[in-house]
Write a protein that holds these residues in place. Structure first.
Motif, PDB file in Angstrom:
ATOM      1  N   LYS A 216       1.060  -1.520   0.100  1.00  0.00           N
ATOM      2  CA  LYS A 216       0.196   0.418  -0.455  1.00  0.00           C
ATOM      3  C   LYS A 216       1.318   1.113   0.326  1.00  0.00           C
ATOM      4  O   LYS A 216       0.472   2.617  -0.156  1.00  0.00           O
ATOM      5  CB  LYS A 216      -1.086  -0.090   1.300  1.00  0.00           C
ATOM      6  N   ARG A 219       2.463   2.059  -3.308  1.00  0.00           N
ATOM      7  CA  ARG A 219       0.813   2.380  -4.452  1.00  0.00           C
ATOM      8  C   ARG A 219       0.825   4.056  -4.491  1.00  0.00           C
ATOM      9  O   ARG A 219       1.082   4.780  -4.596  1.00  0.00           O
ATOM     10  CB  ARG A 219       0.033   1.879  -4.196  1.00  0.00           C
ATOM     11  N   GLN A 222       3.701   5.586  -5.331  1.00  0.00           N
ATOM     12  CA  GLN A 222       3.910   5.775  -7.111  1.00  0.00           C
ATOM     13  C   GLN A 222       3.306   6.505  -7.412  1.00  0.00           C
ATOM     14  O   GLN A 222       2.611   7.742  -8.488  1.00  0.00           O
ATOM     15  CB  GLN A 222       2.677   4.261  -8.017  1.00  0.00           C
ATOM     16  N   HIS A 223       1.529   6.958  -7.036  1.00  0.00           N
ATOM     17  CA  HIS A 223       0.417   8.332  -7.498  1.00  0.00           C
ATOM     18  C   HIS A 223       1.523   9.151  -6.724  1.00  0.00           C
ATOM     19  O   HIS A 223       1.247  10.744  -7.677  1.00  0.00           O
ATOM     20  CB  HIS A 223      -0.877   8.145  -5.723  1.00  0.00           C
TER      21      HIS A 223
END
Length: 379
Positions: A216, A219, A222-223
């Motif tokens: 998590k 991710r 990356q966002h």
């Protein structure tokens, strides 16, 4: 004897800012002194010029912000650098002194008590140099004379202080018991009196939760990168980072609790404890066992046993790592050769006794520890 007492701190916003400044100044001075010592050594090699040992005071003219923080914290940075150099020359395998980074998960500094500059006030506050008294969670009273205080900030954002006190520690009553301990992975410790202590496997029990949390976090990183935001400004990323830090802290606390309770129990019940000196750095090269070896923390356990034995008048004897504890028969002394890890039980070809591998090793470690102890007493 020196003994440390650790407490949770609850600083105000202004006090937290001063702590952050001090962490940064100590880090800055340490790195400056390390850089200057490296450059001085290079000049010594090229021209034969004498090696210079820098001090924190010489940087205060160029970096005026160093005057805003506790001078003793900067002086301790010099002592820590000297200690790192000493350790490197005495034990080259420990490595050359490393640069201090602001990205390290734990930041800390140490200051000394001079004429009452460090003291407990009203049972709720801790007096420290350069700041107003800081709120402290005093779950127990420190004993003896406070010599120094180490303030630290963990990855979770929690502040702690470790008060190093000089005190008289009364020895524990003698029991007349001698024990040998074989350390393992299936069972954490197997004693020569037949007791097997299971391995708590604290990290393995949290591995699935940690893996999900770290995916998590990846991710969210990356966002943030896709949106062009630095991670320091991504609130969702920082929330998840702190959550993971809390999980790791919980694992560490559980492990330390287990090791402290076990080591204290052994010190209370035995006068002489014989353990094997293990080459953990070499063992972790086996990638199949590396994670379990890091989780079990044998080195930390032996360290706790050693300093608690020194406190309470007990003895810890470390048997050299090459001692063939698993190859010898504890009954007749026959050496049966190296055995694969999968072999947990075997029969002695000389006397025919059936052995549990770990129990037999602990009996051999006990006998070897007594031999070393008697040899040291005759010298």
């Amino acid at each position: 004897m020196l003994k440390a007492f650790k407490y949770r701190l609850k600083p105000t916003t202004q006090q937290a800012e001063l702590f952050a400044k001090t962490f940064g100044c100590v880090r800055k001075v340490y790195n400056l002194m390390l850089h200057d010592r490296i450059e001085s050594y290079k000049k010594h090699q090229d021209t034969g010029e004498k090696i210079k040992f820098p001090t924190p005071a010489q940087y205060k003219h160029e970096f005026l912000f160093l005057k805003e923080v506790d001078s003793l914290a900067l002086a301790n940075a010099q002592l820590h650098l000297n200690a790192a150099y000493r350790q490197f020359f005495q034990q080259p395998a420990s490595g050359f002194p490393q640069w201090k980074s602001r990205k390290h998960p734990v930041q800390s500094y140490t200051t000394n008590n001079q004429h009452g500059t460090i003291a407990i006030k009203e049972g709720r506050y801790l007096k420290l140099p350069k700041t107003e008294p800081v709120r402290i969670k005093l779950h127990r009273q420190p004993q003896g004379v406070i010599k120094s205080a180490t303030i630290s900030l963990t990855a979770c954002g929690k502040y702690f202080v470790s008060l190093l006190c000089e005190m008289n520690i009364p020895p524990k009553p003698k029991t007349g018991s001698v024990i040998g301990i074989d350390l393992g992975l299936t069972n954490f410790a197997i004693s020569s009196d037949g007791v097997k202590i299971p391995n708590p496997r604290t990290l393995s029990k949290t591995a699935v939760t940690l893996a999900k949390a770290q995916r998590k976090l990846s991710r969210r990183a990356q966002h943030a990168k896709k949106d062009g935001r630095p991670l320091s400004e991504s609130r969702n990323y920082q929330k998840q980072r702190i959550l993971i830090a809390k999980l790791h802290e919980k694992v560490s606390n559980q492990r330390n609790d287990f090791l402290n309770k076990l080591s204290t129990d052994l010190i209370n019940n035995h006068d002489v404890i014989s353990v094997e000196s293990l080459n953990v750095k070499g063992l972790v090269r086996n990638h199949k066992l590396a994670r379990s070896l890091h989780d079990v923390s044998w080195s930390s356990f032996i360290s706790k046993l050693t300093y608690k034995a020194a406190w309470y008048g007990k003895q810890v004897v470390q048997v050299e790592r090459w001692f063939p504890s698993s190859q010898l028969c504890s009954a007749c002394g026959h050496r049966g050769g190296k055995k694969a890890l999968r072999i947990r039980e075997w029969n002695c070809p000389s006397c025919g006794i059936h052995h549990d591998r770990d129990l037999n090793a602990s009996l051999n470690i006990r006998a070897e520890g007594l031999r070393l102890l008697q040899g040291a007493e005759t010298l």
